[in-house]
Design a protein around this motif. Structure first.
Motif, PDB file in Angstrom:
ATOM      1  N   ASN A  47       0.809  -1.214   0.000  1.00  0.00           N
ATOM      2  CA  ASN A  47       0.000   0.000   0.000  1.00  0.00           C
ATOM      3  C   ASN A  47       0.843   1.266   0.000  1.00  0.00           C
ATOM      4  O   ASN A  47       0.348   2.338  -0.351  1.00  0.00           O
ATOM      5  CB  ASN A  47      -0.968   0.007   1.186  1.00  0.00           C
ATOM      6  N   LYS A  48       2.102   1.166   0.390  1.00  0.00           N
ATOM      7  CA  LYS A  48       3.001   2.320   0.398  1.00  0.00           C
ATOM      8  C   LYS A  48       3.501   2.676  -0.999  1.00  0.00           C
ATOM      9  O   LYS A  48       3.951   3.795  -1.230  1.00  0.00           O
ATOM     10  CB  LYS A  48       4.204   2.056   1.304  1.00  0.00           C
ATOM     11  N   VAL A  49       3.436   1.730  -1.909  1.00  0.00           N
ATOM     12  CA  VAL A  49       3.959   1.954  -3.262  1.00  0.00           C
ATOM     13  C   VAL A  49       3.004   2.863  -4.030  1.00  0.00           C
ATOM     14  O   VAL A  49       1.813   2.567  -4.147  1.00  0.00           O
ATOM     15  CB  VAL A  49       4.141   0.624  -4.029  1.00  0.00           C
ATOM     16  N   THR A  50       3.526   3.982  -4.539  1.00  0.00           N
ATOM     17  CA  THR A  50       2.720   4.883  -5.358  1.00  0.00           C
ATOM     18  C   THR A  50       2.452   4.215  -6.691  1.00  0.00           C
ATOM     19  O   THR A  50       3.373   3.755  -7.360  1.00  0.00           O
ATOM     20  CB  THR A  50       3.466   6.216  -5.587  1.00  0.00           C
ATOM     21  N   ASP A  59       8.258   0.240 -13.394  1.00  0.00           N
ATOM     22  CA  ASP A  59       8.900   1.521 -13.105  1.00  0.00           C
ATOM     23  C   ASP A  59       8.415   2.108 -11.782  1.00  0.00           C
ATOM     24  O   ASP A  59       9.215   2.631 -11.003  1.00  0.00           O
ATOM     25  CB  ASP A  59       8.664   2.509 -14.240  1.00  0.00           C
ATOM     26  N   GLU A  60       7.118   2.034 -11.524  1.00  0.00           N
ATOM     27  CA  GLU A  60       6.578   2.545 -10.263  1.00  0.00           C
ATOM     28  C   GLU A  60       7.175   1.797  -9.073  1.00  0.00           C
ATOM     29  O   GLU A  60       7.573   2.398  -8.076  1.00  0.00           O
ATOM     30  CB  GLU A  60       5.051   2.420 -10.229  1.00  0.00           C
ATOM     31  N   PHE A  61       7.235   0.481  -9.197  1.00  0.00           N
ATOM     32  CA  PHE A  61       7.755  -0.338  -8.114  1.00  0.00           C
ATOM     33  C   PHE A  61       9.242  -0.082  -7.883  1.00  0.00           C
ATOM     34  O   PHE A  61       9.686   0.093  -6.739  1.00  0.00           O
ATOM     35  CB  PHE A  61       7.510  -1.826  -8.409  1.00  0.00           C
ATOM     36  N   MET A  62      10.007  -0.046  -8.956  1.00  0.00           N
ATOM     37  CA  MET A  62      11.447   0.167  -8.829  1.00  0.00           C
ATOM     38  C   MET A  62      11.748   1.562  -8.281  1.00  0.00           C
ATOM     39  O   MET A  62      12.678   1.734  -7.487  1.00  0.00           O
ATOM     40  CB  MET A  62      12.141  -0.054 -10.175  1.00  0.00           C
ATOM     41  N   GLU A  63      10.970   2.547  -8.676  1.00  0.00           N
ATOM     42  CA  GLU A  63      11.150   3.906  -8.145  1.00  0.00           C
ATOM     43  C   GLU A  63      10.926   3.906  -6.632  1.00  0.00           C
ATOM     44  O   GLU A  63      11.682   4.523  -5.882  1.00  0.00           O
ATOM     45  CB  GLU A  63      10.178   4.872  -8.829  1.00  0.00           C
ATOM     46  N   GLU A  68      13.190   4.145  -1.218  1.00  0.00           N
ATOM     47  CA  GLU A  68      13.297   3.577   0.128  1.00  0.00           C
ATOM     48  C   GLU A  68      14.745   3.258   0.480  1.00  0.00           C
ATOM     49  O   GLU A  68      15.172   3.472   1.620  1.00  0.00           O
ATOM     50  CB  GLU A  68      12.425   2.320   0.257  1.00  0.00           C
ATOM     51  N   MET A  69      15.501   2.765  -0.479  1.00  0.00           N
ATOM     52  CA  MET A  69      16.916   2.471  -0.237  1.00  0.00           C
ATOM     53  C   MET A  69      17.681   3.749   0.099  1.00  0.00           C
ATOM     54  O   MET A  69      18.506   3.760   1.015  1.00  0.00           O
ATOM     55  CB  MET A  69      17.533   1.781  -1.456  1.00  0.00           C
ATOM     56  N   ILE A  70      17.405   4.809  -0.622  1.00  0.00           N
ATOM     57  CA  ILE A  70      18.076   6.087  -0.378  1.00  0.00           C
ATOM     58  C   ILE A  70      17.731   6.592   1.018  1.00  0.00           C
ATOM     59  O   ILE A  70      18.609   7.051   1.752  1.00  0.00           O
ATOM     60  CB  ILE A  70      17.705   7.115  -1.463  1.00  0.00           C
TER      61      ILE A  70
END
Length: 82
Positions: A47-50, A59-63, A68-70
């Motif tokens: 649910n946190k994934v835009t 692309d949405e998931f990888m972004e 989150e990693m940053i």
């Protein structure tokens, strides 16, 4: 590093095309979102994934993952340098 660079690097290492990389990632995303045995934690994270639809695009998931990693790296460096 641009998200397309990530796809290209994975493709190069796996000896497949960038499009194949994206297709494989998308299949995994779809399986995860359609899993009837998702835990509450999994649903919360999903649910946190835009996303524009019910299931995010590659692309949405990888972004989301890279963002989150940053955030985690910034937190870690901040804590470490106190």
């Amino acid at each position: 590093m641009d998200i397309n660079d990530v796809y290209k690097e994975i493709a190069k290492k796996r000896n497949i095309t960038k499009e194949e990389v994206k297709q494989e990632i998308q299949q995994c995303i779809q399986q995860a979102y359609q899993n009837p045995n998702r835990t509450i934690r999994m649903k919360e994270m999903q649910n946190k994934v835009t996303k524009n639809g019910e299931i995010p695009t590659t692309d949405e998931f990888m972004e989301f993952i890279l963002t989150e990693m940053i955030k985690q790296m910034e937190w870690w460096f901040c804590v470490k340098n106190r």
